[in-house]
Motif scaffolding. Sequence first.
Motif, mmCIF file in Angstrom:
data_model
loop_
_atom_site.group_PDB
_atom_site.id
_atom_site.type_symbol
_atom_site.label_atom_id
_atom_site.label_comp_id
_atom_site.label_asym_id
_atom_site.label_seq_id
_atom_site.Cartn_x
_atom_site.Cartn_y
_atom_site.Cartn_z
ATOM 1 N N LEU A 1 26.645 49.290 23.333
ATOM 2 C CA LEU A 1 28.017 49.789 23.482
ATOM 3 C C LEU A 1 28.787 49.494 22.197
ATOM 4 C CD1 LEU A 1 28.756 48.497 27.109
ATOM 5 C CD2 LEU A 1 27.962 50.769 26.413
ATOM 6 N N HIS A 2 29.446 50.522 21.666
ATOM 7 C CA HIS A 2 30.217 50.392 20.428
ATOM 8 C C HIS A 2 31.707 50.513 20.733
ATOM 9 C CE1 HIS A 2 26.665 50.676 17.801
ATOM 10 N NE2 HIS A 2 26.228 51.635 18.611
ATOM 11 N N LYS A 3 32.509 49.700 20.054
ATOM 12 C CA LYS A 3 33.969 49.757 20.131
ATOM 13 C C LYS A 3 34.450 49.786 21.579
ATOM 14 C CE LYS A 3 34.286 52.161 15.683
ATOM 15 N NZ LYS A 3 34.725 53.380 14.970
ATOM 16 N N VAL A 4 34.042 48.780 22.329
ATOM 17 C CA VAL A 4 34.346 48.759 23.759
ATOM 18 C C VAL A 4 35.852 48.636 23.992
ATOM 19 C CG1 VAL A 4 32.119 47.832 24.478
ATOM 20 C CG2 VAL A 4 33.945 46.263 23.829
ATOM 21 N N THR A 5 36.290 49.257 25.069
ATOM 22 C CA THR A 5 37.685 49.186 25.484
ATOM 23 C C THR A 5 37.769 48.509 26.847
ATOM 24 O OG1 THR A 5 37.623 51.339 26.603
ATOM 25 C CG2 THR A 5 38.162 51.328 24.247
ATOM 26 N N ARG A 6 39.006 48.190 27.251
ATOM 27 C CA ARG A 6 39.186 47.493 28.525
ATOM 28 C C ARG A 6 38.735 48.332 29.713
ATOM 29 N NH1 ARG A 6 45.488 46.731 27.737
ATOM 30 N NH2 ARG A 6 44.629 46.345 25.651
ATOM 31 N N SER A 7 38.763 49.658 29.568
ATOM 32 C CA SER A 7 38.329 50.518 30.676
ATOM 33 C C SER A 7 36.827 50.426 30.922
ATOM 34 C CB SER A 7 38.712 51.974 30.403
ATOM 35 O OG SER A 7 38.059 52.453 29.243
ATOM 36 N N GLU A 8 36.077 49.891 29.949
ATOM 37 C CA GLU A 8 34.628 49.730 30.116
ATOM 38 C C GLU A 8 34.272 48.389 30.747
ATOM 39 O OE1 GLU A 8 32.344 51.334 26.563
ATOM 40 O OE2 GLU A 8 34.413 51.511 25.844
ATOM 41 N N MET A 9 35.267 47.571 31.016
ATOM 42 C CA MET A 9 35.024 46.302 31.684
ATOM 43 C C MET A 9 34.563 46.553 33.119
ATOM 44 S SD MET A 9 37.702 43.157 32.385
ATOM 45 C CE MET A 9 38.370 43.353 30.751
ATOM 46 N N GLY A 10 33.642 45.708 33.603
ATOM 47 C CA GLY A 10 33.177 45.855 34.978
ATOM 48 C C GLY A 10 31.738 45.412 35.136
ATOM 49 N N VAL A 11 31.162 45.727 36.286
ATOM 50 C CA VAL A 11 29.795 45.315 36.612
ATOM 51 C C VAL A 11 28.820 46.416 36.203
ATOM 52 C CG1 VAL A 11 28.211 44.652 38.446
ATOM 53 C CG2 VAL A 11 30.584 43.868 38.516
ATOM 54 N N GLU B 1 51.285 38.583 43.976
ATOM 55 C CA GLU B 1 50.435 39.309 43.036
ATOM 56 C C GLU B 1 49.331 40.010 43.806
ATOM 57 O OE1 GLU B 1 48.802 37.146 39.790
ATOM 58 O OE2 GLU B 1 50.743 36.422 39.043
ATOM 59 N N SER B 2 49.039 41.246 43.429
ATOM 60 C CA SER B 2 47.938 41.987 44.056
ATOM 61 C C SER B 2 47.112 42.651 42.961
ATOM 62 C CB SER B 2 48.481 43.042 45.028
ATOM 63 O OG SER B 2 49.412 43.885 44.393
ATOM 64 N N PRO B 3 45.759 42.577 43.050
ATOM 65 C CA PRO B 3 44.908 43.148 41.996
ATOM 66 C C PRO B 3 44.946 44.669 41.994
ATOM 67 C CG PRO B 3 43.568 42.349 43.823
ATOM 68 C CD PRO B 3 44.973 41.928 44.111
ATOM 69 N N LEU B 4 44.922 45.255 40.796
ATOM 70 C CA LEU B 4 44.864 46.703 40.630
ATOM 71 C C LEU B 4 43.529 47.152 40.059
ATOM 72 C CD1 LEU B 4 48.426 47.322 39.114
ATOM 73 C CD2 LEU B 4 47.704 47.593 41.498
ATOM 74 N N SER B 5 42.872 46.285 39.284
ATOM 75 C CA SER B 5 41.585 46.602 38.666
ATOM 76 C C SER B 5 40.936 45.288 38.248
ATOM 77 C CB SER B 5 41.778 47.522 37.451
ATOM 78 O OG SER B 5 42.520 46.863 36.442
ATOM 79 N N ALA B 6 39.853 45.386 37.477
ATOM 80 C CA ALA B 6 39.178 44.178 37.012
ATOM 81 C C ALA B 6 40.052 43.371 36.063
ATOM 82 C CB ALA B 6 37.866 44.548 36.316
ATOM 83 N N TYR B 7 41.063 44.001 35.478
ATOM 84 C CA TYR B 7 41.905 43.302 34.508
ATOM 85 C C TYR B 7 43.396 43.494 34.775
ATOM 86 C CZ TYR B 7 41.725 48.045 32.656
ATOM 87 O OH TYR B 7 41.769 49.407 32.531
ATOM 88 N N GLY B 8 43.782 44.226 35.822
ATOM 89 C CA GLY B 8 45.186 44.501 36.085
ATOM 90 C C GLY B 8 45.671 43.915 37.396
ATOM 91 N N VAL B 9 46.929 43.428 37.410
ATOM 92 C CA VAL B 9 47.557 42.920 38.632
ATOM 93 C C VAL B 9 48.984 43.456 38.710
ATOM 94 C CG1 VAL B 9 46.184 40.793 38.718
ATOM 95 C CG2 VAL B 9 48.369 40.797 37.527
ATOM 96 N N LEU B 10 49.500 43.516 39.933
ATOM 97 C CA LEU B 10 50.884 43.923 40.171
ATOM 98 C C LEU B 10 51.684 42.686 40.552
ATOM 99 C CD1 LEU B 10 53.048 46.134 40.543
ATOM 100 C CD2 LEU B 10 52.286 46.336 42.922
ATOM 101 N N MET B 11 52.688 42.344 39.724
ATOM 102 C CA MET B 11 53.576 41.221 40.005
ATOM 103 C C MET B 11 54.793 41.714 40.784
ATOM 104 S SD MET B 11 53.627 39.262 36.305
ATOM 105 C CE MET B 11 54.836 38.067 36.886
ATOM 106 N N LYS B 12 55.165 40.989 41.837
ATOM 107 C CA LYS B 12 56.344 41.338 42.637
ATOM 108 C C LYS B 12 57.241 40.120 42.796
ATOM 109 C CE LYS B 12 54.213 44.934 45.526
ATOM 110 N NZ LYS B 12 53.935 45.354 46.934
ATOM 111 N N LEU B 13 58.543 40.333 42.686
ATOM 112 C CA LEU B 13 59.533 39.290 42.949
ATOM 113 C C LEU B 13 60.563 39.862 43.913
ATOM 114 C CD1 LEU B 13 60.930 36.545 42.449
ATOM 115 C CD2 LEU B 13 62.122 37.628 40.515
ATOM 116 N N THR B 14 60.725 39.207 45.052
ATOM 117 C CA THR B 14 61.713 39.621 46.046
ATOM 118 C C THR B 14 62.870 38.633 46.038
ATOM 119 O OG1 THR B 14 60.019 40.650 47.436
ATOM 120 C CG2 THR B 14 62.127 40.118 48.481
ATOM 121 N N VAL B 15 64.086 39.159 45.828
ATOM 122 C CA VAL B 15 65.310 38.353 45.868
ATOM 123 C C VAL B 15 65.964 38.595 47.221
ATOM 124 C CG1 VAL B 15 67.517 37.865 44.755
ATOM 125 C CG2 VAL B 15 65.555 38.617 43.366
ATOM 126 N N ARG B 16 66.097 37.539 48.004
ATOM 127 C CA ARG B 16 66.647 37.661 49.356
ATOM 128 C C ARG B 16 68.172 37.504 49.332
ATOM 129 N NH1 ARG B 16 62.045 34.208 50.572
ATOM 130 N NH2 ARG B 16 60.412 35.388 51.649
#
Length: 407
Positions: free
Chosen positions: A189-199, A275-290
């Motif tokens: 694999l040449h010039k790998v990008t984050r989208s090529e991360m995985g199993v 926090e909830s995972p979106l991919s092998a390298y991405g997460v969604l951060m949430k902050l709730t103000v009550r």
Amino acid sequence: MVPLLVAVLACLVSGVRALEPEFQMPLKNQSIAQGRDAIFTCVVNNLGGHRVAWIKSDTKAILAIHQHVITNNARLSVKHNDVNTWTLTIKNVQREDQGTYMCQVNTDPMKSQTAFLEVVIPPDIIYEETSGDTMSPEGGNLKLRCRARGYPPPRIVWKREDGADIVVRNDSTGTKSRRPSVVGEDLVLHKVTRSEMGVYVCIASNGVPPPVSKRLMLFVNFHPLIQVPNQLVGAPAGTDVTIQCIVEACPKAINYWTREKGEMIINNDKYQMDESPLSAYGVLMKLTVRRFRKSDLGAYKCISKNSIGDAEGIVRLYELTLPRRKSLELDADQQLSDAHLQDTLPEDGAEEAAEGAESAAEDGAGAAGAAGAAGAAAAAAGTSRASLLPPVVALAVLVALAALRHA
């Protein structure tokens, strides 16, 4: 007399030849998986006083004669099943048992037939020569290797576990292609990008069940990147409001929230972080103000840090003001009153009132004449200011105003 003797001798010779041993059927080639048993069957008719021998042709080794095993191999056995059938059994066959086997009858000249034993071996991954989990910086080059043994030699195929295509780049031409699978022991694999991360999975097969495979994880390291879907978020006072940030990072980052002046936010009755995972390298951060209030106005920072670098995003909260309910009710009541006033004042009556008011005003009849003129003028113009009052009262007010104007 002599011719008769010759004929008798000829018959005897032909009879002897007719009773010579002969094979009833050919030996069958065998393809046996290593560890199983191989059985060769040799059927000889008219054997008479002759003997059957088993020989391994490629080594010229005599294995057995008639019912006696000659070779020093406990896995071999011979058996005379009935009058004309002999069997050679090789138990738990191994790779070295592969070769040509001969069933031979000691006639003159010798008679024989042969068959080939192929010992097949299911594929097996050679773990000490195969890549494990691998890390590479984004933009780097790497080689994944998969080695397997077996017979016939296994075929290696690479695939991605998530079903995505493998990106193959050609350094010399600068072109790239996407393939569902790649054949070969080495995956470059040449010039790998984050989208090529995985199993990635290497599968070894050679037609002998079962095929085998090995999973390995490719990590592509890069500094955090933060995306803010909504940078300005409004909410009414007293409600709960949630803000979000999308984080991409590898190695895994430490993510947290702060207020505008740097005060770190923690989970409590006021704030809830998720926090909830979106991919092998991405997460969604949430902050709730009550129970949102004025003290919660301002900027909030989402911050992400890993061993390579850090990043931050900003979300601003403002108060969202809703229309007042009482104002809406007053506007509705005013519209109903206007409609009622227009319905209760006919056009004919308005014209008559206007004529009376004009004549009264010309004669100087005073406030009453002026009121009639003003009332007619207001009805003709569709004046709605007085519509909040009953029609009679509204008309009196308009008459009074007209009298003052004439005075």
